[in-house]
Design a protein around this motif. Sequence first.
Motif, PDB file in Angstrom:
ATOM      1  N   PRO A 100      -9.015  40.994 -43.155  1.00 59.87           N
ATOM      2  CA  PRO A 100      -9.023  40.200 -41.936  1.00 59.87           C
ATOM      3  C   PRO A 100      -7.591  39.817 -41.555  1.00 59.87           C
ATOM      4  O   PRO A 100      -6.706  39.799 -42.407  1.00 59.87           O
ATOM      5  CB  PRO A 100      -9.844  38.959 -42.323  1.00 59.87           C
ATOM      6  CG  PRO A 100      -9.888  38.958 -43.802  1.00 59.87           C
ATOM      7  CD  PRO A 100      -9.674  40.363 -44.268  1.00 59.87           C
ATOM      8  N   PRO A 101      -7.346  39.524 -40.271  1.00 60.95           N
ATOM      9  CA  PRO A 101      -5.984  39.202 -39.838  1.00 60.95           C
ATOM     10  C   PRO A 101      -5.345  38.081 -40.648  1.00 60.95           C
ATOM     11  O   PRO A 101      -4.154  38.119 -40.928  1.00 60.95           O
ATOM     12  CB  PRO A 101      -6.169  38.798 -38.371  1.00 60.95           C
ATOM     13  CG  PRO A 101      -7.412  39.475 -37.940  1.00 60.95           C
ATOM     14  CD  PRO A 101      -8.283  39.549 -39.175  1.00 60.95           C
ATOM     15  N   ALA A 102      -6.120  37.078 -41.046  1.00 59.56           N
ATOM     16  CA  ALA A 102      -5.555  35.970 -41.827  1.00 59.56           C
ATOM     17  C   ALA A 102      -5.024  36.464 -43.170  1.00 59.56           C
ATOM     18  O   ALA A 102      -3.975  36.028 -43.633  1.00 59.56           O
ATOM     19  CB  ALA A 102      -6.603  34.885 -42.035  1.00 59.56           C
ATOM     20  N   ALA A 103      -5.733  37.410 -43.801  1.00 63.01           N
ATOM     21  CA  ALA A 103      -5.277  37.945 -45.086  1.00 63.01           C
ATOM     22  C   ALA A 103      -4.008  38.758 -44.903  1.00 63.01           C
ATOM     23  O   ALA A 103      -3.093  38.703 -45.721  1.00 63.01           O
ATOM     24  CB  ALA A 103      -6.372  38.798 -45.727  1.00 63.01           C
ATOM     25  N   ARG A 104      -3.925  39.519 -43.802  1.00 60.05           N
ATOM     26  CA  ARG A 104      -2.705  40.287 -43.532  1.00 60.05           C
ATOM     27  C   ARG A 104      -1.528  39.353 -43.299  1.00 60.05           C
ATOM     28  O   ARG A 104      -0.431  39.595 -43.763  1.00 60.05           O
ATOM     29  CB  ARG A 104      -2.913  41.201 -42.330  1.00 60.05           C
ATOM     30  CG  ARG A 104      -3.660  42.441 -42.698  1.00 60.05           C
ATOM     31  CD  ARG A 104      -3.694  43.395 -41.540  1.00 60.05           C
ATOM     32  NE  ARG A 104      -5.109  43.549 -41.217  1.00 60.05           N
ATOM     33  CZ  ARG A 104      -5.582  43.807 -40.039  1.00 60.05           C
ATOM     34  NH1 ARG A 104      -4.790  43.964 -39.029  1.00 60.05           N
ATOM     35  NH2 ARG A 104      -6.869  43.932 -39.847  1.00 60.05           N
ATOM     36  N   ALA A 105      -1.768  38.275 -42.567  1.00 57.33           N
ATOM     37  CA  ALA A 105      -0.706  37.304 -42.308  1.00 57.33           C
ATOM     38  C   ALA A 105      -0.264  36.658 -43.610  1.00 57.33           C
ATOM     39  O   ALA A 105       0.935  36.437 -43.826  1.00 57.33           O
ATOM     40  CB  ALA A 105      -1.185  36.246 -41.324  1.00 57.33           C
ATOM     41  N   ALA A 138       9.460  42.335 -46.375  1.00 65.28           N
ATOM     42  CA  ALA A 138       8.342  41.918 -45.525  1.00 65.28           C
ATOM     43  C   ALA A 138       7.840  43.082 -44.678  1.00 65.28           C
ATOM     44  O   ALA A 138       6.631  43.283 -44.541  1.00 65.28           O
ATOM     45  CB  ALA A 138       8.775  40.758 -44.629  1.00 65.28           C
ATOM     46  N   LEU A 139       8.752  43.871 -44.139  1.00 68.19           N
ATOM     47  CA  LEU A 139       8.365  45.038 -43.344  1.00 68.19           C
ATOM     48  C   LEU A 139       7.604  46.054 -44.192  1.00 68.19           C
ATOM     49  O   LEU A 139       6.591  46.599 -43.754  1.00 68.19           O
ATOM     50  CB  LEU A 139       9.603  45.684 -42.720  1.00 68.19           C
ATOM     51  CG  LEU A 139       9.357  46.895 -41.833  1.00 68.19           C
ATOM     52  CD1 LEU A 139       8.479  46.530 -40.656  1.00 68.19           C
ATOM     53  CD2 LEU A 139      10.675  47.468 -41.345  1.00 68.19           C
ATOM     54  N   ALA A 140       8.071  46.272 -45.411  1.00 65.03           N
ATOM     55  CA  ALA A 140       7.381  47.200 -46.313  1.00 65.03           C
ATOM     56  C   ALA A 140       5.967  46.716 -46.614  1.00 65.03           C
ATOM     57  O   ALA A 140       5.024  47.513 -46.680  1.00 65.03           O
ATOM     58  CB  ALA A 140       8.176  47.372 -47.603  1.00 65.03           C
ATOM     59  N   ALA A 141       5.800  45.408 -46.775  1.00 58.90           N
ATOM     60  CA  ALA A 141       4.472  44.855 -47.039  1.00 58.90           C
ATOM     61  C   ALA A 141       3.545  45.083 -45.849  1.00 58.90           C
ATOM     62  O   ALA A 141       2.371  45.436 -46.010  1.00 58.90           O
ATOM     63  CB  ALA A 141       4.576  43.365 -47.357  1.00 58.90           C
ATOM     64  N   VAL A 142       4.070  44.905 -44.648  1.00 56.39           N
ATOM     65  CA  VAL A 142       3.260  45.128 -43.442  1.00 56.39           C
ATOM     66  C   VAL A 142       2.862  46.588 -43.337  1.00 56.39           C
ATOM     67  O   VAL A 142       1.698  46.917 -43.075  1.00 56.39           O
ATOM     68  CB  VAL A 142       4.030  44.681 -42.182  1.00 56.39           C
ATOM     69  CG1 VAL A 142       3.323  45.144 -40.925  1.00 56.39           C
ATOM     70  CG2 VAL A 142       4.203  43.184 -42.176  1.00 56.39           C
ATOM     71  N   LEU A 143       3.814  47.489 -43.555  1.00 58.28           N
ATOM     72  CA  LEU A 143       3.511  48.909 -43.472  1.00 58.28           C
ATOM     73  C   LEU A 143       2.500  49.342 -44.530  1.00 58.28           C
ATOM     74  O   LEU A 143       1.603  50.136 -44.262  1.00 58.28           O
ATOM     75  CB  LEU A 143       4.796  49.732 -43.581  1.00 58.28           C
ATOM     76  CG  LEU A 143       5.775  49.577 -42.405  1.00 58.28           C
ATOM     77  CD1 LEU A 143       7.060  50.356 -42.678  1.00 58.28           C
ATOM     78  CD2 LEU A 143       5.138  50.012 -41.113  1.00 58.28           C
ATOM     79  N   ALA A 144       2.636  48.801 -45.736  1.00 55.89           N
ATOM     80  CA  ALA A 144       1.684  49.119 -46.794  1.00 55.89           C
ATOM     81  C   ALA A 144       0.289  48.610 -46.437  1.00 55.89           C
ATOM     82  O   ALA A 144      -0.710  49.309 -46.656  1.00 55.89           O
ATOM     83  CB  ALA A 144       2.148  48.523 -48.122  1.00 55.89           C
ATOM     84  N   ALA A 145       0.208  47.423 -45.876  1.00 56.28           N
ATOM     85  CA  ALA A 145      -1.098  46.868 -45.486  1.00 56.28           C
ATOM     86  C   ALA A 145      -1.723  47.704 -44.378  1.00 56.28           C
ATOM     87  O   ALA A 145      -2.922  47.961 -44.392  1.00 56.28           O
ATOM     88  CB  ALA A 145      -0.929  45.422 -45.037  1.00 56.28           C
ATOM     89  N   ARG A 146      -0.902  48.159 -43.435  1.00 56.22           N
ATOM     90  CA  ARG A 146      -1.427  48.997 -42.348  1.00 56.22           C
ATOM     91  C   ARG A 146      -1.892  50.353 -42.863  1.00 56.22           C
ATOM     92  O   ARG A 146      -2.900  50.874 -42.429  1.00 56.22           O
ATOM     93  CB  ARG A 146      -0.369  49.201 -41.277  1.00 56.22           C
ATOM     94  CG  ARG A 146      -0.162  47.988 -40.434  1.00 56.22           C
ATOM     95  CD  ARG A 146       0.659  48.352 -39.263  1.00 56.22           C
ATOM     96  NE  ARG A 146      -0.118  47.901 -38.119  1.00 56.22           N
ATOM     97  CZ  ARG A 146       0.203  48.116 -36.884  1.00 56.22           C
ATOM     98  NH1 ARG A 146       1.270  48.814 -36.598  1.00 56.22           N
ATOM     99  NH2 ARG A 146      -0.528  47.666 -35.901  1.00 56.22           N
ATOM    100  N   ALA A 147      -1.133  50.925 -43.807  1.00 60.98           N
ATOM    101  CA  ALA A 147      -1.491  52.232 -44.349  1.00 60.98           C
ATOM    102  C   ALA A 147      -2.812  52.139 -45.109  1.00 60.98           C
ATOM    103  O   ALA A 147      -3.638  53.044 -45.055  1.00 60.98           O
ATOM    104  CB  ALA A 147      -0.392  52.752 -45.267  1.00 60.98           C
ATOM    105  N   ARG A 148      -3.011  51.039 -45.834  1.00 60.05           N
ATOM    106  CA  ARG A 148      -4.244  50.847 -46.587  1.00 60.05           C
ATOM    107  C   ARG A 148      -5.435  50.658 -45.678  1.00 60.05           C
ATOM    108  O   ARG A 148      -6.547  51.074 -45.985  1.00 60.05           O
ATOM    109  CB  ARG A 148      -4.121  49.628 -47.488  1.00 60.05           C
ATOM    110  CG  ARG A 148      -4.299  49.970 -48.918  1.00 60.05           C
ATOM    111  CD  ARG A 148      -4.267  48.783 -49.787  1.00 60.05           C
ATOM    112  NE  ARG A 148      -3.119  47.958 -49.425  1.00 60.05           N
ATOM    113  CZ  ARG A 148      -2.935  46.727 -49.805  1.00 60.05           C
ATOM    114  NH1 ARG A 148      -3.811  46.158 -50.563  1.00 60.05           N
ATOM    115  NH2 ARG A 148      -1.888  46.036 -49.436  1.00 60.05           N
ATOM    116  N   SER A 149      -5.229  49.992 -44.535  1.00 64.71           N
ATOM    117  CA  SER A 149      -6.351  49.725 -43.654  1.00 64.71           C
ATOM    118  C   SER A 149      -6.674  50.913 -42.753  1.00 64.71           C
ATOM    119  O   SER A 149      -7.654  50.888 -42.048  1.00 64.71           O
ATOM    120  CB  SER A 149      -6.088  48.490 -42.794  1.00 64.71           C
ATOM    121  OG  SER A 149      -5.005  48.725 -41.919  1.00 64.71           O
ATOM    122  N   GLY A 150      -5.864  51.951 -42.817  1.00 62.73           N
ATOM    123  CA  GLY A 150      -6.161  53.180 -42.097  1.00 62.73           C
ATOM    124  C   GLY A 150      -5.851  53.072 -40.672  1.00 62.73           C
ATOM    125  O   GLY A 150      -6.344  53.639 -39.805  1.00 62.73           O
TER     126      GLY A 150
END
Length: 113
Positions: free
Chosen positions: A57-62, A101-113
Amino acid sequence: MLPDVKRQDAPPTPRAIDLGRRLTETIQTFERQYPGTSREEIRAAVRLAVGDGERRPPAARAAVLVGALVAGLAVAWFTGGGATGRLEIPFAAVAVAVLVALAAVLAARARSG
């Protein structure tokens, strides 16, 4: 127009085949009623119906982003002398914090497809 589905190693069961046929019929009926329905809208509807547990969920990504940024800034603080009372954080340390922080965002996006 069906959403892209990840391939499974095992062949689909008869029940899965029947459900796939019914989904196809339902989507086709919906597309006749609402011409111009996009593939993304269909994917979103399927995710809503199935309850895609892989997406955070967006809150977890944040929370992941904030955690990564805080961790990066903590590293910058300690390596930049902030713990000794000086508040001079070198630009390189701040850049590293932002990259983490950018790497974490990219990793989260890659995992969520």
